[in-house]
Design a protein around this motif. Structure first.
Motif, PDB file in Angstrom:
ATOM      1  N   LEU A 168       4.227  14.049 -11.810  1.00  0.00           N
ATOM      2  CA  LEU A 168       4.635  14.091 -13.211  1.00  0.00           C
ATOM      3  C   LEU A 168       3.539  14.698 -14.081  1.00  0.00           C
ATOM      4  N   ALA A 169       2.290  14.355 -13.801  1.00  0.00           N
ATOM      5  CA  ALA A 169       1.176  14.894 -14.581  1.00  0.00           C
ATOM      6  C   ALA A 169       1.058  16.398 -14.392  1.00  0.00           C
ATOM      7  N   THR A 170       1.184  16.885 -13.172  1.00  0.00           N
ATOM      8  CA  THR A 170       1.094  18.328 -12.944  1.00  0.00           C
ATOM      9  C   THR A 170       2.285  19.046 -13.553  1.00  0.00           C
ATOM     10  N   ARG A 171       3.398  18.410 -13.579  1.00  0.00           N
ATOM     11  CA  ARG A 171       4.592  19.004 -14.166  1.00  0.00           C
ATOM     12  C   ARG A 171       4.430  19.143 -15.681  1.00  0.00           C
ATOM     13  N   GLU A 172       3.842  18.129 -16.313  1.00  0.00           N
ATOM     14  CA  GLU A 172       3.619  18.195 -17.756  1.00  0.00           C
ATOM     15  C   GLU A 172       2.574  19.239 -18.091  1.00  0.00           C
ATOM     16  N   LYS A 218       0.836  -1.207   0.000  1.00  0.00           N
ATOM     17  CA  LYS A 218       0.000   0.000   0.000  1.00  0.00           C
ATOM     18  C   LYS A 218       0.868   1.253   0.000  1.00  0.00           C
ATOM     19  N   LYS A 219       1.940   1.237   0.787  1.00  0.00           N
ATOM     20  CA  LYS A 219       2.840   2.391   0.836  1.00  0.00           C
ATOM     21  C   LYS A 219       3.489   2.616  -0.528  1.00  0.00           C
ATOM     22  N   VAL A 241       3.839   5.547  -5.770  1.00  0.00           N
ATOM     23  CA  VAL A 241       3.726   5.541  -7.237  1.00  0.00           C
ATOM     24  C   VAL A 241       2.653   6.531  -7.673  1.00  0.00           C
ATOM     25  N   GLN A 242       1.514   6.531  -6.991  1.00  0.00           N
ATOM     26  CA  GLN A 242       0.440   7.460  -7.340  1.00  0.00           C
ATOM     27  C   GLN A 242       0.892   8.902  -7.144  1.00  0.00           C
ATOM     28  N   ARG A 243       1.617   9.167  -6.062  1.00  0.00           N
ATOM     29  CA  ARG A 243       2.113  10.518  -5.804  1.00  0.00           C
ATOM     30  C   ARG A 243       3.069  10.955  -6.906  1.00  0.00           C
ATOM     31  N   LEU A 244       3.957  10.060  -7.322  1.00  0.00           N
ATOM     32  CA  LEU A 244       4.905  10.401  -8.379  1.00  0.00           C
ATOM     33  C   LEU A 244       4.208  10.602  -9.719  1.00  0.00           C
ATOM     34  N   GLN A 245       3.200   9.789  -9.999  1.00  0.00           N
ATOM     35  CA  GLN A 245       2.448   9.962 -11.243  1.00  0.00           C
ATOM     36  C   GLN A 245       1.700  11.292 -11.248  1.00  0.00           C
TER      37      GLN A 245
END
Length: 106
Positions: A86-90, A73-74, A79-83
């Motif tokens: 990355l999405a907000t960065r793009e 779960k951690k 992974v969700q936080r990094l995705q």
């Protein structure tokens, strides 16, 4: 492959059934405090011992299973936080940072 697995299960079931039918002799089961139960079929005693063994094995495995679930779960949250990052960065139009150029020696 499925038929082979079912054939093996059937063979194991028949062997266990024949073993059970051969071990129906009554035995005495002694407990602590001089308490004795007599006339219990041997296969019942063996089955109870087997079930108790499975219960202890499951109890021994539970802590490791719970720990692995917490770690999974951690990792999924990370992974969700990094995705999301990355999405907000793009969306903001950021590109990869420029590579660092080493400074000239003094």
């Amino acid at each position: 492959m499925r038929y082979i697995v079912w054939a093996l299960r059937l063979i194991i079931f028949v062997v266990v059934l024949l073993f059970a039918l051969k071990n129906t002799n009554p035995v005495e089961v002694g407990f602590y405090g001089d308490h004795v139960v007599s006339g219990v079929p041997l296969i019942v005693v063996m089955l109870v011992a087997f079930v108790i063994g499975i219960a202890f094995a499951l109890l021994a495995v539970v802590p490791a299973t719970l720990r692995r679930r917490r770690e999974l779960k951690k990792a999924q949250r990370e992974v969700q936080r990094l995705q999301d990052s990355l999405a907000t960065r793009e969306v903001q139009g950021h590109s990869d940072p420029e590579p660092a150029v080493p400074l000239a020696p003094l």
